[in-house]
Design an enzyme around this catalytic site. Structure first.
Site: not given
Lengths: 141, 449
Positions: B116, B193, B196, B219, B403
């Protein structure tokens, strides 16, 4: 007719797939690049003047039906107009798609572009409809 | 299936929408909304400041939220959790406090092409400032990073490896354990990261041996504006502060200052206690999820989901999303006018070419290589136009470059449509998606370029 059909009219659909205004000019005086970073629509306008008159105008780039169709409709409208007339028409168009009051007489000056008024029913897409016009406005400055 | 989770989400009930954009942000359950409201009714004050009871209460709920997050991802100590606004701020903190101070012109930063912009643009800045080199691990045609790619890119001289656990575009579950191990073997630190993945699967930072791991609250059912950074203690101790100001100090003189202990050293200014409370409530909600198979529940469960009877919390979340993802892939695959990208994509001929509706042996592997995110295109129709038609049917999807411009450019695409799932989604939502895609095809049939 639902909102969808009022936006995706035959006029906008036809213009979006037509290549009659989508090419590079052989001789140009100026070009201007426009971009919607959030959605990726990317357009470059090329212009050739004859004195104060827009002799030729074309676009290149990629994007959705609305951004491409709107660019093509704009070119049909502005070709042959003077710089001042073009600025006036662009300002009317931008007022219209942003939901501001525009008089009937002014709307009629926009020709086919007036059918893009319905984009106000799809607020997420207003920036698609205005991309070419904003880019053209910048080029006229 | 899982229809009963939807009832906790007022926005979904009141609007009758098929919300398929949870990778962007999730809807919020009543439990989270109430927790925030209760905080303002009973416990609001500036934490760490006042000498009165209310301020102590605010400090207490803030600290408890930190404890809960630490436990949720199995951090050894609660002071390994730093509150931030979101994953983006967490990644900037790492880039500024670690990257700018530890890299030189001979060093290399290795990222995946799937990152991202938030785990990419900060490293471009660090690379430029420090003269270090920025390199990418690329993907194969099914959207995965191969072992050869990992081994050829993460080599001596690599100081930082940045990797997204789950791609926000393709849903690819990256082999982060392998990547972290490889990074350590060449003396690099790893930055995961997990935006998600933390919301969707059980994460154990100790088992992963991650050096840094970041995620956003919004999220995972929590409010906007709260996120977290996990880091190994020695890194947090050693690093310089990111933002300066109130609360992060010990003594302040006219010309210099000393800083507070970790993690306060990284939390300048009045903090987002409301957000921390909301995130804490979201974690409670996720941890307490169980399956309800009572007769009066109208939803038909598959055998796979029924197996979940013994599951709890994040295991249930994962089971539900797996079933939805596989169902959606199967249904999308039936549409000849749609191209799917990623591990379960149209390019994965091994899985789909055999025959139209029969799953081949490779199908089962998809379950473990793709999370609840699917990217696709309706052939000849721009994703924004698809999204607008779907919106007219109250189906919410994302369209654009998500993104992740370098990834889409690498794949030769300008944009895609993306659907993503969470516990409140149902097979009915997928059916609504498919119906709306047929409507899209019908509307554009005459005008396909």
């Amino acid at each position: 007719m639902d909102d969808l059909e009022e936006v995706y009219t035959n006029i906008i659909m036809e213009h979006s797939i037509s290549t009659k205004n989508k090419y590079n000019l052989i001789e140009k005086d100026k070009e201007e690049h426009g971009h919607n970073p959030s959605c990726g629509d990317d357009i470059t306008l090329e212009i050739k003047f004859d004195g104060n008159i827009i002799k030729d105008l074309s676009y290149a780039g990629y994007g959705c039906t609305i951004s491409q169709g709107s660019a093509s409709i704009m070119i049909d409208l502005l070709k042959g107009k003077s710089k001042e007339e073009a600025i006036k028409l662009i300002d009317i168009f931008l007022k219209m798609v942003n939901g501001e009051d525009v008089e009937e007489a002014e709307l009629n000056m926009l020709g086919d572009a007036k059918y893009l008024k319905n984009i106000t029913k799809m607020p997420a897409r207003i920036k698609c409809a205005s991309l070419a016009w904003e880019t053209m406005r910048k080029m006229m400055e | 299936m899982a229809y009963f989770f939807k009832r906790d989400f007022p926005l979904l009930i009141q609007n009758n929408i098929a919300y398929l954009d949870s990778a962007a942000t999730t809807q919020k359950p009543m439990q989270v909304i109430n927790a925030i409201s209760e905080y303002y009714k009973n416990a609001n004050a500036n934490p760490h400041r006042g000498a009165y009871k209310l301020s102590l209460e605010s400090t207490k709920v803030y600290d408890e939220a930190r404890k809960k997050i630490a436990k949720f991802i199995n951090a050894k100590r609660e002071n390994q959790i730093v509150f931030t606004r979101n994953a983006t701020e967490s990644l900037n903190l790492i880039a500024y406090s670690y990257g700018l101070n530890n890299l030189g012109s001979k060093d290399k930063i290795v990222l995946s092409i799937m990152e991202h912009h938030s785990n990419l643009v900060p490293w471009q800045y660090v690379s430029r400032k420090t003269g270090s080199t920025l390199e990418y691990m690329y993907i194969n045609k099914t959207g995965e990073i191969t072992d050869e790619e990992i081994d050829s890119k993460i080599v001596e001289g690599t100081k930082i490896v940045g990797i997204t656990h789950v791609s926000n575009v393709l849903g690819t579950i990256n082999p982060i354990e392998k990547i972290i191990k490889k990074a350590h073997s060449v003396g690099a630190i790893s930055i995961v990261d997990a935006s998600q993945s933390v919301p969707h699967m059980k994460i154990d930072v100790q088992k992963l041996d991650a050096d840094f791991l970041v995620f956003s609250g919004h999220k995972m059912l929590a409010p906007l504006g709260i996120g977290a950074l996990y880091a190994k203690s020695e890194l947090l101790e050693k690093m310089k502060p990111f933002l300066f100001g109130g609360d992060m100090i010990e003594y302040v003189y006219e010309q210099n200052a000393t800083f507070a202990e970790v993690p306060t050293k990284y939390e300048a200014g009045t903090q987002n206690v409301e957000g921390a409370v909301g995130l804490s409530a979201a974690i409670d909600y996720l941890n307490n999820i169980g399956m309800d198979f009572s007769e009066n529940n109208e939803i038909k469960y598959s055998e796979e989901v029924k197996k979940c009877k013994t599951l709890k919390g994040m295991e249930v979340v994962q089971a539900i999303e797996k079933e939805l993802t596989m169902y959606a892939l199967e249904e999308l695959q039936k549409l000849a006018f749609v191209t799917i990208y990623g591990p379960g994509g149209t390019e994965n001929t091994e899985i789909f070419s055999a025959s139209n509706n029969v799953r081949s042996a490779g199908w089962n592997n998809i379950e473990n290589s793709q999370a609840g995110v699917i990217s696709f295109n309706v052939n000849g129709v721009h994703p924004h136009d698809v999204a607008s038609v779907l919106d007219s049917e109250n189906v919410c999807i994302r369209s654009g470059n998500h993104c992740a411009q370098p990834l889409l450019r690498f794949m030769g695409l300008e944009s895609t449509c993306r659907v993503s799932f969470y516990i409140y989604n149902t097979k009915e939502d997928v059916d609504r998606l498919i119906d709306a895609l047929y409507k899209t095809k019908k509307l554009f049939a005459k005008w396909i370029r």
